[in-house]
Each structure stands twice: as C-alpha cells, then as structure tokens.
Write a protein that holds these residues in place. Sequence first.
Motif, PDB file in Angstrom:
ATOM      1  N   VAL A   1      -6.624   1.521   7.295  1.00  0.00           N
ATOM      2  CA  VAL A   1      -5.426   1.596   6.465  1.00  0.00           C
ATOM      3  C   VAL A   1      -4.630   2.843   6.824  1.00  0.00           C
ATOM      4  CG1 VAL A   1      -4.532   1.708   4.095  1.00  0.00           C
ATOM      5  CG2 VAL A   1      -6.567   0.338   4.603  1.00  0.00           C
TER       6      VAL A   1
ATOM      7  N   GLN B   1       0.136   5.326   8.849  1.00  0.00           N
ATOM      8  CA  GLN B   1      -0.254   4.214   7.981  1.00  0.00           C
ATOM      9  C   GLN B   1      -0.325   2.945   8.820  1.00  0.00           C
ATOM     10  OE1 GLN B   1       2.089   3.804   4.425  1.00  0.00           O
ATOM     11  NE2 GLN B   1       1.014   1.951   3.785  1.00  0.00           N
TER      12      GLN B   1
ATOM     13  N   LEU C   1     -10.454   1.557  -0.490  1.00  0.00           N
ATOM     14  CA  LEU C   1      -9.381   1.452  -1.480  1.00  0.00           C
ATOM     15  C   LEU C   1      -9.933   1.238  -2.879  1.00  0.00           C
ATOM     16  CD1 LEU C   1      -6.879  -0.839   0.461  1.00  0.00           C
ATOM     17  CD2 LEU C   1      -6.846   1.649   0.269  1.00  0.00           C
TER      18      LEU C   1
ATOM     19  N   ILE D   1      -1.102  -0.732  -4.379  1.00  0.00           N
ATOM     20  CA  ILE D   1      -2.396  -0.074  -4.277  1.00  0.00           C
ATOM     21  C   ILE D   1      -2.107   1.323  -3.738  1.00  0.00           C
ATOM     22  CG2 ILE D   1      -4.652  -0.046  -3.130  1.00  0.00           C
ATOM     23  CD1 ILE D   1      -4.315  -2.415  -5.042  1.00  0.00           C
TER      24      ILE D   1
ATOM     25  N   VAL E   1      -3.121   4.946  -2.140  1.00  0.00           N
ATOM     26  CA  VAL E   1      -4.123   5.582  -1.288  1.00  0.00           C
ATOM     27  C   VAL E   1      -3.893   7.085  -1.392  1.00  0.00           C
ATOM     28  CG1 VAL E   1      -4.991   5.843   1.058  1.00  0.00           C
ATOM     29  CG2 VAL E   1      -4.139   3.631   0.297  1.00  0.00           C
TER      30      VAL E   1
ATOM     31  N   VAL F   1       0.866  -1.177   0.000  1.00  0.00           N
ATOM     32  CA  VAL F   1       0.000   0.000   0.000  1.00  0.00           C
ATOM     33  C   VAL F   1       0.905   1.230   0.000  1.00  0.00           C
ATOM     34  CG1 VAL F   1      -1.739   1.288   1.307  1.00  0.00           C
ATOM     35  CG2 VAL F   1      -1.817  -1.208   1.280  1.00  0.00           C
TER      36      VAL F   1
END
Length: 196
Positions: A171, A119, A155, A137, A139, A105
């Motif tokens: 997250v 985070q 997400l 991914i 954010v 992430v």
Amino acid sequence: MSEQKLAAEVRTEFGKGFARRARMANLIPAVIYGHGAEPIHITLPAKATTLAVRKANALLSLDVNGEEHLALVKDVQRDPIKQIIEHIDLLTVIKGEKVTVDIPVHIVGELAPGSVFNQELTVISLEAEATHLPTAIEVDIEGRSAGQHIHASDLVLPKGSVLLADADALVVHISEATEVSEEEAQADSAAAVAGE
C-alpha cells in the motif's frame, strides 16, 4: 455512511433523445438493478443527485412512486467535456447485506525527517455491510522511516469489513529522500538547455 433521500420518477421513454430532454429538464436518467428483479428505469433530480454522488459508493434511499428502494451507486457516466452526469447505474441493496466495494486509501501523519513515501494503492477492495460503508481507509505513517512498508494486511479496517485485496499487496513504500545538490541541479539544467 448515511443514505441520501431522493425522489425518483419511473420513466418509460429511452434513447438519446429522451436522455437529452431529461437533462434539459434538470433530470438524470438512471437504472436500478439487482437481486434478480427486473431493472427499474427512473429519472432523478439533477442538483440533489449530483451532490449525493460526490462521494464514492454513495448510498441512496429512493422514493419510486411511494415505494422505497435502497440502492448503492455503482457507476456514474459523465460528459467528458462538461462533466455533467449523463446516467447512473444503481444496485439494489438490503439492510444488513454485504457488498463488495473499492474504498479510497488516505495517508495521514508525518514521516520521520529524511524520508519520503510512495502510495502504491489508492483504493482497496473490501466486503462491508451496504448500510455501513466506510468513506475511506486511513493509513497512519506518523514517524515511520526509510525501509518500512505498509501492506494491505496492516490496514485497520472498520468493524464488520473484510479485506478482499491480496494481504501482501504493498500500500505504502517508505524510502530515503534523495537530495540533489544545488551544483548538480544547475549542471543538469545547463546540460538540458545545451541539448535543446
């Protein structure tokens, strides 16, 4: 994610002695397993393999004695001091097959002034097509302010991916930046010095 093509050789020797000799010859011992087939023990070229597995969930196209194997890197064992690769476990995959992976992430964007973020999750579990695994991914925290949270359900997942993590998992947590006045900081450091 595109697959890396590597030439592999079947190995018939095992054990520490063989592994040491293979690494001295710039080869990395590895095993391909999955789909109920017998494991295939191979060696891979060290330099090309090291470059190929730098990314998480690397997909490799292996030429094993003229036969092509598509495999996902599941585990890389490294020497704790030298950090050279000692062994790799590879999972056989088929184009179109869904696999479970942990994807990193990454946080992008700037928060509103006076806010900081923490985070909570650095990787997220997904089910995705083996030949189309996302590398990360993202954010987006652009303009967000204290008191806002980003959960796994918020997400934006790549097309065809399914979230396996708890949808309510936190997250990113955004809070107010706490300012410490210069006088307080000096008083704290003076107290720390006096306490030594």
